[in-house]
Write an enzyme that holds these catalytic residues in place. Structure first.
Site, PDB file in Angstrom:
ATOM      1  N   GLY A   5     -89.239 -19.282  68.895  1.00 41.22           N
ATOM      2  CA  GLY A   5     -87.961 -18.580  68.920  1.00 41.22           C
ATOM      3  C   GLY A   5     -86.862 -19.447  69.495  1.00 41.22           C
ATOM      4  CB  VAL A  41     -82.670 -23.176  63.668  1.00 37.01           C
ATOM      5  CG1 VAL A  41     -81.786 -21.971  63.840  1.00 37.01           C
ATOM      6  CG2 VAL A  41     -83.418 -23.495  64.951  1.00 37.01           C
ATOM      7  CB  SER A  86     -81.837 -28.101  60.195  1.00 37.69           C
ATOM      8  OG  SER A  86     -81.592 -26.793  60.672  1.00 37.69           O
ATOM      9  CD  GLN A  87     -77.234 -30.131  53.728  1.00 36.97           C
ATOM     10  OE1 GLN A  87     -78.006 -31.090  53.666  1.00 36.97           O
ATOM     11  NE2 GLN A  87     -76.172 -30.035  52.967  1.00 36.97           N
ATOM     12  CD  GLU A 134     -92.591 -25.775  66.626  1.00 36.78           C
ATOM     13  OE1 GLU A 134     -92.315 -24.726  66.009  1.00 36.78           O
ATOM     14  OE2 GLU A 134     -93.159 -26.751  66.090  1.00 36.78           O
ATOM     15  CE  LYS A 181     -88.943 -22.957  67.626  1.00 41.23           C
ATOM     16  NZ  LYS A 181     -88.292 -21.926  66.771  1.00 41.23           N
ATOM     17  CE  LYS A 229     -94.818 -22.044  67.025  1.00 43.41           C
ATOM     18  NZ  LYS A 229     -93.409 -22.411  67.170  1.00 43.41           N
ATOM     19  CB  SER A 271     -95.651 -13.980  67.110  1.00 40.08           C
ATOM     20  OG  SER A 271     -94.322 -14.470  67.138  1.00 40.08           O
TER      21      SER A 271
END
Length: 219
Positions: A121, A13, A178-179, A118, A15, A37, A41
């Site tokens: 998923g 989405v 987020s668009q 971060e 991140k 982070k 994966s």
């Protein structure tokens, strides 16, 4: 040092997009920034420049070297699956305690105005064999920036994730929507309005395509 956990209401989405925008906004204000982070994966060890850790390093203005990749994301797995599934394909086991230790060490080793961690998923996606992203967030206890999308169904995903975070006692620093690039996606303005209407007073920030001025509102 201010620390934020960047979480997703769903997979893919935005991140890392939001984290990179935050880095750029902070650097633009003359702030020092670090990012981490712990596990990723779906990464190709031979071509990782456009991977999440590669993009974070580029946003920080750091060369894409193996040493910097290791510092940014010490646990890396090739399969495009949840981290524990991907780790099992390589004969490894991921444990929450390991991820907590890595995050604590990363935070202890830096002296920056802003530290971003971060996840991998969605909020309830498994991040280890014994924990979800939510469990890692709860263990770290950091304020959360929740990233949601604007695809059909995203409102439910975002509001559900926000409620789950509150139920665990986590501070919701902001919700970033987020668009979606799909022209068939629901109207972005309407999506924002509905998220704001039902988000129990959370700060909701629009992240439209084509600009990152909104990121300054998170600082």
């Amino acid at each position: 040092m201010r620390s934020l956990f960047i979480a997703g209401a769903h997979t893919d989405v935005g991140k890392t997009y939001v984290a990179c925008a935050l880095i750029a906004a902070a650097l633009g204000r003359g702030m020092s920034v670090e990012a981490f982070k712990p596990v990723v994966s779906g990464i190709d060890p031979a071509d990782w420049g456009e991977s999440d850790p590669g993009r974070l390093l580029a946003a920080l203005g750091r060369p894409l070297t193996p040493a910097n990749l290791q510092a940014m994301s010490p646990l890396r797995f090739a399969a495009a699956l949840s981290p524990p599934m991907a780790a099992r394909r390589e004969g490894q086991s991921l444990r929450l305690e390991t991820l907590i230790t890595l995050c604590d060490q990363a935070r202890a080793q830096v002296h920056a105005d802003l530290m971003l961690i971060e996840g991998a998923g969605g909020v309830m996606s498994p991040i280890s064999d014994d924990a979800t992203n939510l469990d890692l967030m709860a263990a770290l206890g950091l304020p959360v920036v929740l990233v949601g999308g604007s695809y059909l169904g995203a409102i439910s995903h975002t509001l559900t994730a926000a409620e789950v975070l509150r139920a665990r006692g986590l501070k919701l620093a902001a919700v970033v929507i987020s668009q979606d690039a799909d022209p068939a996606a629901p109207d972005f303005a309407e999506t924002l309005a509905d998220v704001r209407r039902f988000s129990s007073g959370a700060r909701v920030i629009a992240a439209p395509r084509g600009g990152q001025d909104w990121a300054s509102d998170l600082l």
